[in-house]
Structures are given as C-alpha cells and as structure tokens.
Design a protein around this motif. Structure first.
Motif, PDB file in Angstrom:
ATOM      1  N   LYS A   1      49.510  39.095  32.271  1.00 52.82           N
ATOM      2  CA  LYS A   1      49.389  40.782  32.252  1.00 52.82           C
ATOM      3  C   LYS A   1      48.893  41.328  31.039  1.00 52.82           C
ATOM      4  O   LYS A   1      48.509  42.618  30.849  1.00 52.82           O
ATOM      5  N   SER A   2      48.413  40.611  30.221  1.00 53.64           N
ATOM      6  CA  SER A   2      47.681  40.923  28.820  1.00 53.64           C
ATOM      7  C   SER A   2      46.272  41.205  29.217  1.00 53.64           C
ATOM      8  O   SER A   2      45.633  40.940  30.076  1.00 53.64           O
ATOM      9  N   PRO A   3      45.723  42.326  28.465  1.00 55.30           N
ATOM     10  CA  PRO A   3      44.494  42.923  28.480  1.00 55.30           C
ATOM     11  C   PRO A   3      43.317  41.835  28.614  1.00 55.30           C
ATOM     12  O   PRO A   3      42.438  41.705  29.062  1.00 55.30           O
ATOM     13  N   GLU A   4      43.611  40.821  27.775  1.00 55.55           N
ATOM     14  CA  GLU A   4      42.484  39.653  27.696  1.00 55.55           C
ATOM     15  C   GLU A   4      42.479  38.931  28.759  1.00 55.55           C
ATOM     16  O   GLU A   4      41.509  38.667  29.214  1.00 55.55           O
ATOM     17  N   THR A   5      43.668  38.647  29.815  1.00 59.74           N
ATOM     18  CA  THR A   5      43.483  37.543  30.941  1.00 59.74           C
ATOM     19  C   THR A   5      43.068  38.826  31.881  1.00 59.74           C
ATOM     20  O   THR A   5      42.208  38.131  32.801  1.00 59.74           O
ATOM     21  N   VAL A   6      43.204  40.074  32.135  1.00 58.40           N
ATOM     22  CA  VAL A   6      42.772  40.934  32.914  1.00 58.40           C
ATOM     23  C   VAL A   6      41.167  40.860  32.735  1.00 58.40           C
ATOM     24  O   VAL A   6      40.388  40.888  33.679  1.00 58.40           O
ATOM     25  N   ALA A   7      40.938  40.778  31.578  1.00 52.72           N
ATOM     26  CA  ALA A   7      39.336  41.186  31.381  1.00 52.72           C
ATOM     27  C   ALA A   7      38.535  39.902  31.581  1.00 52.72           C
ATOM     28  O   ALA A   7      37.532  39.765  32.343  1.00 52.72           O
ATOM     29  N   ARG A   8      39.329  38.724  31.426  1.00 59.54           N
ATOM     30  CA  ARG A   8      38.796  37.217  31.683  1.00 59.54           C
ATOM     31  C   ARG A   8      38.417  37.347  33.191  1.00 59.54           C
ATOM     32  O   ARG A   8      37.442  36.738  33.553  1.00 59.54           O
ATOM     33  N   LEU A   9      39.501  37.603  34.134  1.00 59.25           N
ATOM     34  CA  LEU A   9      39.212  37.501  35.448  1.00 59.25           C
ATOM     35  C   LEU A   9      38.293  38.568  35.978  1.00 59.25           C
ATOM     36  O   LEU A   9      37.512  38.211  36.892  1.00 59.25           O
ATOM     37  N   ASP A  10      38.230  39.594  35.414  1.00 63.73           N
ATOM     38  CA  ASP A  10      37.194  40.825  35.759  1.00 63.73           C
ATOM     39  C   ASP A  10      35.897  40.077  35.491  1.00 63.73           C
ATOM     40  O   ASP A  10      34.866  40.347  36.152  1.00 63.73           O
ATOM     41  N   ALA A  11      35.682  39.363  34.321  1.00 65.06           N
ATOM     42  CA  ALA A  11      34.256  38.932  34.032  1.00 65.06           C
ATOM     43  C   ALA A  11      34.063  37.724  35.247  1.00 65.06           C
ATOM     44  O   ALA A  11      32.913  37.665  35.460  1.00 65.06           O
ATOM     45  N   GLU A  12      34.949  36.896  35.393  1.00 67.51           N
ATOM     46  CA  GLU A  12      34.802  35.787  36.580  1.00 67.51           C
ATOM     47  C   GLU A  12      34.280  36.721  37.747  1.00 67.51           C
ATOM     48  O   GLU A  12      33.244  35.983  38.689  1.00 67.51           O
ATOM     49  N   THR A  13      35.067  37.681  37.955  1.00 69.14           N
ATOM     50  CA  THR A  13      34.452  38.471  39.332  1.00 69.14           C
ATOM     51  C   THR A  13      33.257  38.968  39.371  1.00 69.14           C
ATOM     52  O   THR A  13      32.524  38.794  40.363  1.00 69.14           O
TER      53      THR A  13
END
Lengths: 197, 197
Positions: free
Chosen positions: B148-160
């Motif tokens: 749920k951390s902003p880093e992981t959210v951003a990581r998945l958004d970048a993959e998307t």
C-alpha cells in the motif's frame, strides 16, 4: 468420416479470412466433414455492444498485425489493414448462403476474401460483390435478386437465431454438437474433439 | 538461454490462471527465460471501454466453459465459475510485484490462483490475500504495508504505462522484443518466435 464441424462465420469478419483459406483442406485431411454456416453476426454484435475492433484501438492494431503474421504462415499475402468494417457483409452472407446451397459457395467466399484482403480498393461495395459472383461464373443479376428476396433474408435470420441459441458471440466459431470453439486458432481443437467423440 | 519472454498479466484475469500454472515449466523446457510482469490491466481496460466479460453474456459463459476445458487438459481442477470480477486485483498485483522482486512471487501468484479458482469462497478480499502471503511464508502485515506504500503504487503504475506503450489491451500477453502474443493459447507461438529470432 469421423464427424462433422459446423463452421459459423460472417463475411464481415477479419479473422474468418484465415479459416476460409484453410478449413476445407485441414478438415478433409483429418477425415472430418464441414458445414459452412454464414449468418448475420452483426445482428448479435449489436445486441451485445458493438463491433470488436474499434478504429484506432490497440486491439485493432494487434488484430491487423496478428492477421498479417498468421497469413504469412499460411503462405497468404494480404494487403493490410483492409477497409473495415465491411458495409455489405449482410448481403455478402446471403450470397454465400445461396452459393453454398448451389455448390459454388466456397469458391465465392474465397473470391470475396481475395478481393477484400488481397487487392487494393476503397471498401467492399455492391459492384465488388457482383465482381466476385462473376469470378465464380454466376449470373450476377439473378443472384443479386435472390439475395435480396424476403426468402433469403428470412433464411439468414433463421441461421442467426440458431447461432444466438448456440451461444455464438464472435466468429469464426467451430461447433461440434453443442461444443463451441471460438477463433481460427481453435479449429485444430474442434477437429480433435470431433475425432475423440 | 534462447531468449526471453515478458509475461504480462494481472491478477484480475481469468485466463491468466492457465498461463500461471504452465508458463515456467514450458519456457524452462524450451530453454527460454521469462520475466513476470504484473500490471494494473483494469486501468487500461477502463480507458478502452471496460471489462471483457460482462455478467450473463454469452462470451462470459463461453470463457468459463473454455477455461474448464483447458484446465482439464492441464490436469487442473478449478471450481468454475469463480467469483468475478476480482475487487482486490490491484492490491494483489502489487503484492505479486513485491514477491517477484524478493523471490517468492511465482509461489504467491500460484497460491492466489489456487485460492481464487480451486476453493469455494465468496470472492478474493484482503483476508484472502493475507492467507496467500502466509501460505508462502511471508509476514502479511509488513507485505501489506509495502503493497500500500506510494512507492509500490508508483512502481505498478509505471509498469502499466509500459504495458500501454507496448500496445497491450488484454492478458495474458507474451512479449518478445516488441512482438505481442495475446492469450494463453499463444504462449507456444511466443516461444517459437523467441527461438527463431
């Protein structure tokens, strides 16, 4: 014969090109008979939410690229993307049904796809359909009249009702008994199923 | 190794079940390496017009039947239809990404699909994800916090974003270089392409 596959399709479909060009040969080699079943897929698509390939969408871009790739494996040389959607598909399906009844259906359908996919043109309109009828040695005027008759319209509508009742939502779909195999890639699965029944 | 396949998927996808259960074995047998790339497919689907499988549609009925048929050929025994859509897929994708970074990703993803498809339950909620983390021996609280951390959210958004740029519109999609193969059925084509490059 080891069984029978109903090959459901519409002449508005892009992937049907691949099946039209390989279905009879591969089924015959496997001793499986086929019934070609054109119907008005667009009627069903309209009920379900529209065409599968929207202009400019990534799915549409993939479809043309994939079709080129698959065509190349079959030794076919289409000029892609071809004009899409195909405004006279409903009329072409009726001509196909007539042709299948009279023995020149498969040749007409292949001539139609060669015209649609393998020549440059602005889109498949009535004169193009007439050209395809002439390619297979038919009197275009009388076939056009038959294709527009209430009897032929009703015949295709009945086929469409049967497709809907089977649960068909896209084409090509291969049906063995009540078992559906959706997509050109699944023809081999339909043949396997046919042989093991 | 004869090449590398990027296996793009989302834990909201039904057909991804089949690929998750067979991808590593078949790629390893063919001496092809894989990179598992979870991403937020739903973000892209929302941009393109929504989920592919609407409740009660003939395409959805076909999908479950086809999935059962294909599962059976792989020796899998899912209980279908499973609850769909999957409300926590976005969170599950983030956990999968963390797990892949730390070496327990494939086990987690398989545990997740076994829970979703091979047990009876009301739907995959947070407690089910916690259960899957425990199955693979992870501390659920700390992984949940990371997911749920902003880093992981951003990581998945970048993959998307990368998936979108590649032209991905559905999953599973196998990518070799810039060549896309959409659908579990096309894994073999991706492997062939990989080997002949």
């Amino acid at each position: 014969m080891k069984g029978q596959i109903d090959f459901w399709f519409s002449l508005g479909s892009t992937y049907t090109y691949l099946s039209v060009m390989r279905c009879s040969e591969i089924c015959s080699r496997n001793d499986v008979s086929t019934r070609w079943r054109p119907f008005q897929l667009k009627t069903i698509l309209d009920e379900l939410g529209g065409l599968p390939f929207k202009e400019g969408s990534p799915k549409t871009a993939y479809m043309w690229h994939d079709l080129a790739r698959k065509s190349s494996k079959l030794g076919l040389k289409p000029i892609l993307p071809a004009p899409y959607p195909n405004p006279q598909a409903h009329l072409a399906n009726r001509m196909a049904r007539i042709g299948l009844d009279f023995g020149w259906g498969e040749d007409f359908i292949q001539a139609y796809y060669r015209k649609w996919f393998e020549t440059k043109h602005g889109g498949m309109e009535e004169p193009d359909l007439i050209g395809c009828l002439e390619v297979v040695g038919q009197d275009a005027n009388s076939i056009m009249e038959m294709a527009k008759s209430p009897e032929t319209v009703a015949r295709l509508d009945a086929e469409t009702d049967e497709a809907r009742a089977l649960g068909i939502f896209g084409v090509p779909t291969f049906v063995v008994g009540k078992e559906l195999f959706w997509g050109n890639d699944r023809l081999e699965d339909a043949i396997d199923y046919c042989k093991m029944r």
